[in-house]
Write an enzyme that holds these catalytic residues in place. Structure first.
Site, PDB file in Angstrom:
ATOM      1  N   ASP A 161       0.888  -1.162   0.000  1.00 54.12           N
ATOM      2  CA  ASP A 161       0.000   0.000   0.000  1.00 54.12           C
ATOM      3  C   ASP A 161       0.928   1.214   0.000  1.00 54.12           C
ATOM      4  O   ASP A 161       1.531   1.540   1.017  1.00 54.12           O
ATOM      5  CB  ASP A 161      -0.879  -0.041   1.263  1.00 54.12           C
ATOM      6  CG  ASP A 161      -1.654   1.254   1.475  1.00 54.12           C
ATOM      7  OD1 ASP A 161      -1.620   2.135   0.596  1.00 54.12           O
ATOM      8  OD2 ASP A 161      -2.298   1.381   2.539  1.00 54.12           O
TER       9      ASP A 161
ATOM     10  N   LYS B  40       2.944  11.366  -3.440  1.00 51.84           N
ATOM     11  CA  LYS B  40       1.898  10.701  -4.229  1.00 51.84           C
ATOM     12  C   LYS B  40       0.980  11.713  -4.915  1.00 51.84           C
ATOM     13  O   LYS B  40       0.400  11.442  -5.956  1.00 51.84           O
ATOM     14  CB  LYS B  40       1.082   9.797  -3.302  1.00 51.84           C
ATOM     15  CG  LYS B  40       0.074   8.894  -3.983  1.00 51.84           C
ATOM     16  CD  LYS B  40      -0.479   7.912  -2.979  1.00 51.84           C
ATOM     17  CE  LYS B  40      -1.618   7.081  -3.500  1.00 51.84           C
ATOM     18  NZ  LYS B  40      -2.120   6.163  -2.462  1.00 51.84           N
TER      19      LYS B  40
ATOM     20  N   ASP C 117     -13.086   5.819   1.685  1.00 51.47           N
ATOM     21  CA  ASP C 117     -11.642   5.838   1.943  1.00 51.47           C
ATOM     22  C   ASP C 117     -11.145   7.269   2.112  1.00 51.47           C
ATOM     23  O   ASP C 117     -11.010   8.005   1.139  1.00 51.47           O
ATOM     24  CB  ASP C 117     -10.926   5.137   0.776  1.00 51.47           C
ATOM     25  CG  ASP C 117      -9.403   5.135   0.939  1.00 51.47           C
ATOM     26  OD1 ASP C 117      -8.894   5.786   1.874  1.00 51.47           O
ATOM     27  OD2 ASP C 117      -8.731   4.487   0.119  1.00 51.47           O
TER      28      ASP C 117
END
Ligand code: AMP
Length: 585
Positions: free
Chosen positions: A6, A68, A184
């Site tokens: 992850d 990210k 999420d």
């Protein structure tokens, strides 16, 4: 052995499938979570994780977090405001005299995870499954894959986070046709995905998200609250970063405690900060951010054509869903208690490990399917979007269509690959193009087959083949995509907002193409047969043709359609005469 990873905005995890169980691997201090932070010193070794985090307040300009947010992005897109470089070029970060790409920085995090796993297992690990937000476009997925390769992994699969999480929650054991919402909220991104279980296989019915919404934003709001409450405003990067770290720590404590203290000695200009903070206060400051997830949830449900009551389960993913406020909010949106059976910040990694085990054949009966976030198609004659693979299609997917040459003597066809929801090609995004040459032929004689195929990683391949000569061209769409995720949001909003005018533009263009085909054909026919017709009828046809031309100039869709119909009717006699003449001949 395939590792499951992850690769998060804030934190990353790695694990493997061992003796029948997915197992997360910890570093030598027992930490299973590695902060996604990289420190580049002036001299010496690059540090990653907690060691890098410790350098943040001392060397904020050499410490990189949330990379990210930049992966697969281009200068000019949101999030790249402070970066150097020409608009449209790939984002990069300058540290001292080094220029680093987001892939390189992410690869440092992946190398660290690799070494944690190898130390723990005493073996080399060179295959991995890496997760990405469901919302990531081709460029972002490809860059993530490249980061994995730079770290020395063979990347076996890029998997969407919600599908991984669903697997970790064991939802493959639910009754067939069960529907699940995956909420999420991590450090930097938010996603809501709606999944359905079909014969033991997860289908993603829809997904909506925002890669600029998460715990980082909550930290900023709390930092602002803290500095306001203490009456101390800071300006130096070091003090700002210390303040934000303290805000984040307080936030995490307040997920279980009702009150806490924030103490920052000698924060700036010899001033120290010391205040107490309650859960109610931080909830008030973060509520506006959390509330922003509601519209995205509703949009995803709408896309899946579902009501909240149609859902069988709501699962929570991402560290920020540990906040009681978030849990209450989710309950309020969906009208049910969310499933809390897994650690929200570990489920994605566990799912990645399970996916790795499936690929190795250690687990059967489950497969993960993803969907296209936006429609894919090509530009057709007249500048219209021709959708080949619609938005929210389950991948891997394959679809094709046959096209012909629109003009006599044309020597090739340019195929522009588009992504988006708008009717006009120019309003969508061009992902790439290919050129298929053919010998000059009469209009409609050439047949070019265009096939789109998207593999399980979301990489798109477009093939065009001239069916008569067999010559073909292929392109693979990777980082050519210059699409940011806010732009995806904007695209969806734009397609709703402009639905009527877009539809009108499409109908007009189609009518215009028809008119442009008809007018010269009518002229031709009149030149051949005009003398055989009563003068009155010729005049009538000419009048209708003139009206079509006028409607074209005025760009009035309704008028154009009516005048075309009238011209069509008045020229029926021409068609009959032409056939008679041909038969006689
Ligand atoms: P993730 O991207 O899933 O690793 O989530 C990271 C985010 O979760 C960060 O913003 C953390 O501050 C937040 N987070 C982690 N633990 C907690 C907690 N106990 N309470 C509130 N937020 C948390």
């Amino acid at each position: 052995m395939i590792a499951g990873i992850d690769l998060g905005t804030t934190n990353s995890l790695i694990g493997v499938y061992e003796s029948g169980f997915p197992t997360l691997l910890a570093d030598q201090h027992g930490n299973r979570i590695t902060p996604s932070v990289v420190f580049y010193p002036k001299n010496g070794e690059t540090l990653v994780g907690r060691e890098a985090e410790r350098q943040r307040s001392l060397h904020p300009d050499r410490t990189i977090s949330s990379v990210k947010r930049l992966i697969g992005r281009r200068i000019g897109e949101k999030g790249t405001e402070n970066l150097l470089g020409n608009k449209g070029t790939a984002a990069s970060i300058t540290i001292g005299d080094r220029i680093l790409t987001p892939e390189e920085i992410s690869s440092e995090i992946l190398k660290k995870l690799k070494s944690i796993a190898e130390d723990r297992l005493g073996a080399t690990i060179n295959r991995a499954v890496i997760t990405v937000p469901a919302y990531f476009n081709d460029a972002q997925r490809t860059s993530t894959r490249r980061a994995g390769e730079l770290a020395g992994f063979m990347v076996e699969r890029i998997v969407s986070e919600p599908t991984a999480a669903a697997l970790a929650y064991g939802l493959d054991r639910l009754a067939d046709q069960s529907k699940v919402a995956v909420y999420d909220l991590g450090g930097g991104t938010f996603d809501l995905s709606v999944l359905q279980l079909d014969n033991g296989v997860f289908q993603v019915l829809s997904t909506h998200g925002d890669t600029q919404l998460g715990g980082d934003d909550i930290d900023e709001a709390i930092a602002e609250l803290v500095s306001k409450k203490a009456g101390i405003s800071v300006s130096s990067p070091a003090a700002t970063s210390r303040l934000k770290e303290a805000a984040r720590a307080a936030k995490e404590i307040l997920s279980t405690a009702d009150a806490t203290e924030v103490r920052l000695p000698f924060l700036e200009d010899n001033r120290s900060l010391e205040i107490s903070l309650t859960r109610a206060e931080i909830e008030q400051a973060s509520a506006p951010i959390i509330r922003r997830t509601r519209a995205l949830c509703m949009r995803a449900l709408q896309d899946a054509d579902l009501e909240t009551t149609d859902l069988d389960q709501v699962i929570l993913v991402g560290g920020s869903t540990r906040m009681p406020l978030v849990r209450n909010f989710v309950k309020e949106i969906f009208g049910r208690e969310p499933n809390l059976s897994q650690h929200p910040d570990e489920s994605v990694a566990l799912g990645a490990i399970l996916q790795g085990a499936i690929l190795e054949g250690n687990l059967q009966n489950v497969a993960l399917l993803d969907v296209t976030p936006l429609s894919l198609g090509i530009e057709t004659f007249g500048g219209l979007m021709n959708v080949i693979i619609p938005r929210n299609t389950t991948i891997p997917a394959k679809a094709g269509e046959m096209f012909t040459n629109a003009v006599t003597g044309q020597q090739g066809m340019r195929i522009s690959v588009l992504q988006g929801e708008r009717e006009l090609a120019s309003d969508n995004w061009m992902l790439g193009s290919l050129e298929i040459p053919f010998p000059p032929s009469p209009k409609g004689a050439v047949r070019v087959g265009v096939q789109f195929s998207i593999d399980a990683d979301g990489i798109l391949q477009v093939l065009a083949r001239d069916t008569s000569t067999g010559s073909e061209q292929i392109i693979e769409i990777k980082s050519a995509v210059e699409v940011s995720d806010e732009a995806v949001e904007a695209m969806l909003a734009g397609s709703l907002e402009h639905a009527f005018e877009d539809m009108d533009a499409r109908i007009f263009t189609e009518a215009r193409l028809k008119a442009e085909e008809m007018l010269p054909a009518v002229e031709d026919a009149l030149a051949q047969l005009g003398s055989d017709l009563p003068e009155q009828e010729v005049a009538e046809i000419l009048r209708h043709a003139a009206e079509v031309r006028a409607a074209l100039v005025l760009k009035e869709t309704k008028r154009l359609k009516l005048t075309i119909a009238a011209l069509d009717e008045s020229t029926q006699i021409l068609a009959t005469k032409l056939i008679e003449k041909a038969l006689k001949a």
